[in-house]
Write an enzyme that holds these catalytic residues in place. Structure first.
Site, mmCIF file in Angstrom:
data_model
loop_
_atom_site.group_PDB
_atom_site.id
_atom_site.type_symbol
_atom_site.label_atom_id
_atom_site.label_comp_id
_atom_site.label_asym_id
_atom_site.label_seq_id
_atom_site.Cartn_x
_atom_site.Cartn_y
_atom_site.Cartn_z
ATOM 1 N N PHE A 141 52.902 39.947 41.529
ATOM 2 C CA PHE A 141 51.896 38.995 42.018
ATOM 3 C C PHE A 141 50.573 39.310 41.345
ATOM 4 C CE2 PHE A 141 48.566 37.168 44.526
ATOM 5 C CZ PHE A 141 49.049 35.901 44.799
ATOM 6 N N ASP A 227 47.104 46.017 36.512
ATOM 7 C CA ASP A 227 46.463 45.174 37.527
ATOM 8 C C ASP A 227 46.285 45.997 38.803
ATOM 9 O OD1 ASP A 227 45.719 43.432 39.498
ATOM 10 O OD2 ASP A 227 47.234 41.928 39.057
ATOM 11 N N LYS A 256 38.945 42.390 44.321
ATOM 12 C CA LYS A 256 38.931 42.651 45.761
ATOM 13 C C LYS A 256 37.883 43.681 46.210
ATOM 14 C CE LYS A 256 43.827 41.483 46.436
ATOM 15 N NZ LYS A 256 44.015 40.334 47.297
HETATM 16 N N1 PLP Z 1 46.420 40.796 41.309
HETATM 17 C C1 PLP Z 1 46.939 41.371 42.404
HETATM 18 C C2 PLP Z 1 47.746 42.628 42.254
HETATM 19 C C3 PLP Z 1 46.733 40.818 43.666
HETATM 20 O O1 PLP Z 1 47.264 41.412 44.743
HETATM 21 C C4 PLP Z 1 45.958 39.653 43.775
HETATM 22 C C5 PLP Z 1 45.723 39.031 45.096
HETATM 23 O O2 PLP Z 1 46.326 39.341 46.084
HETATM 24 C C6 PLP Z 1 45.438 39.070 42.613
HETATM 25 C C7 PLP Z 1 45.673 39.681 41.400
HETATM 26 C C8 PLP Z 1 44.635 37.814 42.673
HETATM 27 O O3 PLP Z 1 43.385 38.027 43.237
HETATM 28 P P1 PLP Z 1 42.531 36.796 43.813
HETATM 29 O O4 PLP Z 1 43.239 36.333 45.046
HETATM 30 O O5 PLP Z 1 41.176 37.382 44.084
HETATM 31 O O6 PLP Z 1 42.509 35.752 42.749
#
Ligand code: PLP
Length: 406
Positions: A141, A227, A256
């Site tokens: 994700f 990520d 975040k």
């Molecule tokens: N990458 C990871 C590992 C995430 O858990 C998330 C969101 O949960 C994102 C990217 C995307 O972040 P955003 O919701 O701020 O676009």
């Protein structure tokens, strides 16, 4: 009609139906606690999907926000601003990279990393134009944009949103042999990975796997893109989850908790040979690097360091899992996690309503959490949590479980 029902009805009637929330309407937060509009108090065990690592409305972060908001909030990157350079230096020093590219949401930062990786692929690796490949892992994700969902293996994220981005390869998460095969292709520019898959239900491939992935990437001149939007900023007991494996990614993606849940602030970090592949006019964002975000993110990171929140995540995580393991209710299939990124896997089918109903019970008893993938309940409180609050949470989970038959 209660205020809760009224506010839920408004959302239902006027808001898009792209979420299915637990029926609690939160109006206030402080530290590990939130309060709903009826005045009920809860322990927040989701922390806005790990965005509120520093606790709700942390006074230092809120002060940084209000102080800066009175001076300058946005000027765009058409001009320089007084906060950006200091923030960039601070972030590069903390994370050990030459440069940072500031963005806003996590998905935007992931997109930025993908674009940067492709640029590098063409300019530095010599991949023929339009042939760069990026590898993703099953169960990933990384957000909701079209490029990102093109690399997703989740039907609910992908279905009816095609056509997808081409030149994406998927390998099984945790399977180094699968990566070995695909990475042989000379057109592979990057491998994008979460060191622990949060959204998938706290799936931990182990440090040896992550280390082997990084080595394979080096061997094949492929960028290792980490990520850490959900796992970073102290959540797993170190500043980055990848630190447990002793790996230095080529591209680091943060979001975040970089703002302590105050503003959407995200970032991509890399060294000059990669980052300078992008030149003026080739990428950007109106809000990326705005002075308000710079002030907030600097303070949010300082709070994590000053309050030793990664250490606390480590200690409280150990305690939490140990206490949960003592419960041994037949509905508990597995307790797993690292630091304060934890999950209970429920002993029932993913299509069953058991985990959802259990979360409703948690809420009734004063704890907020939400299932992911049907039968997994993620438990990720703010990292400022104390021992007695962990024990209260375990007591609530125990009491809630006891109302359920296996
Ligand atoms: N990458 C990871 C590992 C995430 O858990 C998330 C969101 O949960 C994102 C990217 C995307 O972040 P955003 O919701 O701020 O676009």
């Amino acid at each position: 009609m209660t205020r809760t029902n009224h506010l839920i009805e408004l959302e239902e009637k006027y808001g898009a139906h792209n979420y299915h929330p637990i029926p609690v309407v939160v109006s206030r937060g402080l530290g590990v606690h939130v309060w709903d509009v009826e005045g009920w108090k809860y322990l927040d065990f989701l922390s806005a999907y790990s965005a509120v690592n520093q606790g709700h409305c942390h006074p230092r972060i809120v002060k940084a926000l209000t102080d800066q908001a009175e001076k300058l909030t946005l000027i765009s990157r058409a001009f320089h601003n007084s906060e950006l350079g200091e923030y960039e230096k601070f972030m590069c020093n903390i994370f050990g990279y030459d440069k940072i590219l500031p963005m806003n949401s996590g998905a935007e930062a992931v997109e930025t990393a993908l674009k940067l990786c492709r640029k590098w692929g063409y300019k530095k690796k010599g991949i023929p134009q339009n042939e760069a490949i990026i590898i993703f892992a099953t169960g990933n994700f990384h957000g909701r944009t079209l490029a990102i969902i093109s690399g997703s293996t989740e039907d609910s994220s992908k279905n009816d949103f095609g056509p997808y981005l081409p030149n994406i390869e998927i390998v099984e998460y945790g399977n180094i042999e699968a990566l070995k095969k695909v990475i042989q292709n000379r057109n592979v520019a990057g491998f994008m990975i979460e060191p622990i898959q949060g959204e998938a239900g706290i799936i931990m491939p182990g440090e040896a796997y992550l280390k082997a992935c990084s080595e394979l990437c080096k061997e094949h001149n492929v960028l290792f893109i980490d990520d850490e939007v959900q796992t970073g900023i102290g959540r797993t007991g170190k500043m980055l989850a990848i630190d447990h494996a002793g790996v230095k990614p080529d591209i680091l993606v943060l979001g975040k908790a970089l703002s302590g849940g105050v503003l959407p602030v995200s970032a991509v970090l890399a060294n000059d040979d990669i980052m300078l592949c992008i030149q003026p006019g080739e990428h950007g964002s109106t809000f990326g690097g705005n002075p308000l975000a710079c002030a907030v993110a600097t303070e949010a990171i300082k709070v994590v360091l000053d309050e030793k929140l990664a250490d606390n995540a480590n200690k409280m995580g150990e305690l939490f899992r140990a206490e949960l393991k003592k419960l041994s209710h037949p509905l508990i299939k597995e307790i797993r996690g690292k630091g304060l990124l934890n999950a209970i896997e429920i002993n029932d089918a993913p299509e069953s309503k058991t985990a959802w109903n259990l979360c409703l019970k948690f809420a009734e008893n004063g704890l907020l959490a939400k299932p992911t993938h049907g039968n997994i309940i993620r438990l990720a409180p703010p990292l400022v949590i104390k021992e007695e609050e962990i024990l209260t949470a375990v007591a609530i989970i125990d009491k809630s479980l006891k109302t359920f038959q296996a």
